[in-house]
Design a protein around this motif. Structure first.
Motif: not given
Length: 723
Positions: A651, A682-683, A686
């Motif tokens: 992140n 993949d995220n 988030k």
């Protein structure tokens, strides 16, 4: 002689060109001897200096009013009327002032008196005060080699006379008493003179001998006089001896008023009286003080001084703009600096030396900071920084270490933004809640709501009553009651007056009427809900929400002063710690001249430099704390080079400025971009906060979307299905 002429030649041009320093790039801050062009102050002081009844003279005026320059101008004229070269003793306690209020900042009376005594006694030549108990280092004079030679000759002669003491006693040593015996007679003369001078020096030095203390391990004997409170009184004999042995007749004392201790003036007046009363001092000794008008309360100052000369300040808040503009013209800054800013900031500057020094420093800073052509600085911000530096030098020093009062205010930027975000979000939530409440209402419009309430009201009217009387003379038929303009007022009434066709009246109570229809909302509330439900209100509310969301999205890029203005009440307390300079700092901060870009104006730029924001970002990611996607980064190139390769699969790299910068040079940062896009695919769940920030602030949205679709073909379908 040739050396002296060369020294004078080097010195003379400086003295001649000094009046032209106003047109030079730098000006000195020293008092000038041309402050009293009209000669009014010099005439008054000269009159006081010649008056036999005047011994204590006061030159009074506010701080920065030019008292030192007036004294220097007066002394230039005063010394011309005297034959002696040194007749004025100047004592200044400016260098003795405490640097800051560390432990209360109090300076005792003894410390002040010690400084006065030191400047007085050590200002004179040590040879002028041979009997003083205050011993100083004496530089050898040109005759020192001859004295050394005399000591050797005297010592040898004395030793020779000791060997011939029997011949001296019986008189044969002096025979024959003529030139043929010159060696013995010469030795006797030199030896006798040597012994006499030696004993004389011992005798003279004994006058200045002082026994301060005797210590036998744990026992110490100290004279009672050393415990006296006043140092000047303790050494009064030294002061009287000083004036007996020197030719000073005027003592100028400056900066004594800064200690706010009127007692010291009492002591100095007593000393002046004792010195002038001493028979060994055969001239008038006058003390000239430079002090503030408010140093003494009421009329006390007239008891201390026989003559008072007031000084009218040459600069104040009303005319300081002229002095500021003069300095700007001196440096040819008229086109660079904002005239309105100079006009407004000059109201806070009322010291000529301070103004001169600010522009001296400006000339140095601007040359260094703009040496690199890539550095384009705001000259108004630079001037603001230097004003802050000169007015609050201690806090400016703390600012370099990200400490101090101003640094504390700047550190509150994140919390201010958070508070503003909360306010905007609460407003958005409130409007959305109003729309939601309106959607729940059953009536489609206001007419339908009025019909519902009218039917309920008619059911309460007795049979046969066909009118409702309003305002005593207006009769409204019950079948048209719902469309009456006064219907809302009738519904809100406690009771109504009903009439039959024959004008028979009865009063009907409406207590609890509205609660029967809706226990939680009254007619006015439901009317407002229906208005909210209307298309016009929806459009207006939607526009307001869009504006609030736009402000919310750009809040992180809003200027610091604008953020502070959003919540002026809560930020007011941040400036209280600045005391007297609160208004100046408040003006510079709220007008945007002092903000979080200060570091660009306080240090030299060099490649590889990280700003405080950049450093804070790197510190946070090293602590595994995810900064906000819109965290401000000033030098993205240097930040990226300082990051690790694995930071771009976390992140940490989801920062709007970093992504924009990398997309601007895809060839150089291709691997980092690929790693970042893989992390997003993949995220995805988030990354919602980052997408919201990038959609509103990102400058390379098309490039980002294209690269994301190329790296992740399923992005579009996933994005459409998400919130």
């Amino acid at each position: 002689m040739l050396r002296k002429l060369r020294a004078f030649q080097a010195f003379a041009p400086n003295k001649i060109s000094s009046p032209e320093q106003e047109n030079s790039e730098y000006v000195n801050l020293a008092p000038t001897d041309k402050a009293d062009q009209s000669g009014i102050y010099s005439t008054a002081l000269m009159r006081a200096a010649k008056d036999p009844d005047v011994f204590n003279i006061a030159l009074t005026g506010p701080y920065g009013s030019g008292k030192s320059s007036i004294i220097k101008t007066f002394l230039k004229q005063y010394t011309k009327t005297r034959f002696a070269k040194k007749r004025v003793l100047q004592i200044s306690l400016a260098a003795f002032l405490p640097e800051a209020d560390l432990a209360g900042g109090h300076v005792s009376k003894q410390e002040i008196e010690r400084s006065i005594l030191q400047q007085m006694l050590y200002g004179a030549d040590a040879n002028d005060l041979p009997l003083s108990r205050f011993k100083r280092i004496q530089a050898p004079k040109f005759w020192s080699p001859f004295v050394s030679l005399f000591i050797i000759a005297g010592s040898v002669s004395f030793w020779y006379l000791l060997q011939q003491r029997r011949a001296i006693l019986d008189g044969s040593f002096f025979q024959p008493f003529d030139l043929t015996n010159w060696i013995r007679l010469g030795c006797f003369a030199i030896g006798f003179t040597f012994v006499w001078r030696l004993l004389h020096q011992i005798y003279v030095k004994s006058f200045g001998f002082s026994l301060k203390s005797i210590s036998f391990k744990d026992i110490e004997i100290i004279p009672e006089a050393s415990r006296e409170e006043s140092i000047l009184n303790r050494h009064l004999d030294e002061i009287i001896y000083f004036f007996q042995s020197t030719k000073y007749d005027l003592v100028v004392i400056e900066d004594l008023d800064r200690f706010n201790n009127p007692d010291i003036f009492v002591t100095l007046r007593e000393i002046n009286s004792l010195v002038n009363a001493n028979v060994g001092v055969r001239r008038h000794i006058r003390f000239l003080y430079a002090l503030r008008d408010n140093m003494f309360s009421n009329t006390d100052r007239t008891k201390f001084f026989e003559f008072i000369v007031p000084v009218i300040p040459i600069i104040n808040s009303s005319n300081s703009i002229d002095k500021v503009l003069e300095q700007g013209e001196r440096l040819s800054l008229g086109t660079r600096l904002d005239g309105q800013f100079l006009k407004e900031v000059s109201r806070y500057l009322n010291d000529m030396r301070l103004i001169r020094n600010i522009f001296n420093e400006y000339a140095i800073y601007i040359k260094n900071l703009e040496a690199d052509e890539e550095n384009v600085l705001n000259p108004n911000k630079l001037l603001a920084i230097l004003i802050y530096k000169n007015v609050l030098p201690s806090d400016f020093e703390e600012l370099h270490r990200e400490k101090g009062k101003l640094s504390y205010i700047l550190r509150n930027q994140d919390s201010m933004i958070t508070n503003a975000e909360i306010v905007y979000k609460s407003k958005i939530s409130e409007i959305e809640q109003q729309i939601g409440e309106a959607e729940k209402q059953v009536p489609a419009d206001l007419s339908e709501l009025c019909m519902i309430y009218a039917m309920a009201l008619i059911s309460k009217i007795p049979q046969g009553y066909i009118f409702v009387e309003f305002n005593g003379n207006q009769r409204i038929p019950i079948q048209s009651l719902w469309s009456s303009e006064e219907f809302e007022q009738i519904v809100e009434s406690e009771n109504i007056l009903c009439l039959t066709a024959n004008s028979q009246r009865t009063r009907v109570s409406l207590a609890g009427f509205q609660e029967e229809l809706c226990a939680t909302r009254r007619f006015a509330d439901r009317k407002r809900d229906i208005q909210v439900k209307s298309q016009l209100f929806k459009e207006k509310s939607s526009k307001t929400i869009r504006e609030l969301r736009s402000k919310l999205a750009t809040l992180r890029t809003t200027k610091f002063n604008e953020i502070m203005r959003m919540d002026a009440k809560s930020t007011e307390g941040l400036f209280e710690t600045f005391g007297e300079t609160k208004e100046l700092v408040k003006f510079l901060v709220l007008e945007g001249f002092l903000d979080d870009t200060y570091y660009q104006y306080t240090s030299l730029f060099h490649s590889g430099r990280l700003s405080p924001n950049d450093n804070k970002f790197l510190i946070q990611i090293r602590a595994h704390t995810n900064p906000d996607p819109d965290f401000q980064i000033d030098n993205p190139k240097e930040v990226i080079s300082a990051m690790r390769e694995d930071d771009f699969v976390q992140n940490f790299a989801l920062n709007v400025i970093l992504v924009d910068f990398m997309l601007g040079d895809e060839n150089k940062y291709r691997q980092k971009i690929v790693a970042l896009l893989e992390f997003i695919s993949d995220n995805f769940e988030k990354c919602s906060t980052f997408f919201s920030a990038f959609y509103s602030r990102g400058k390379r949205l098309p490039e980002f979307t294209s690269r994301l679709i190329e790296a992740w073909p399923g992005f579009v379908s996933v994005a459409l299905a998400s919130s």
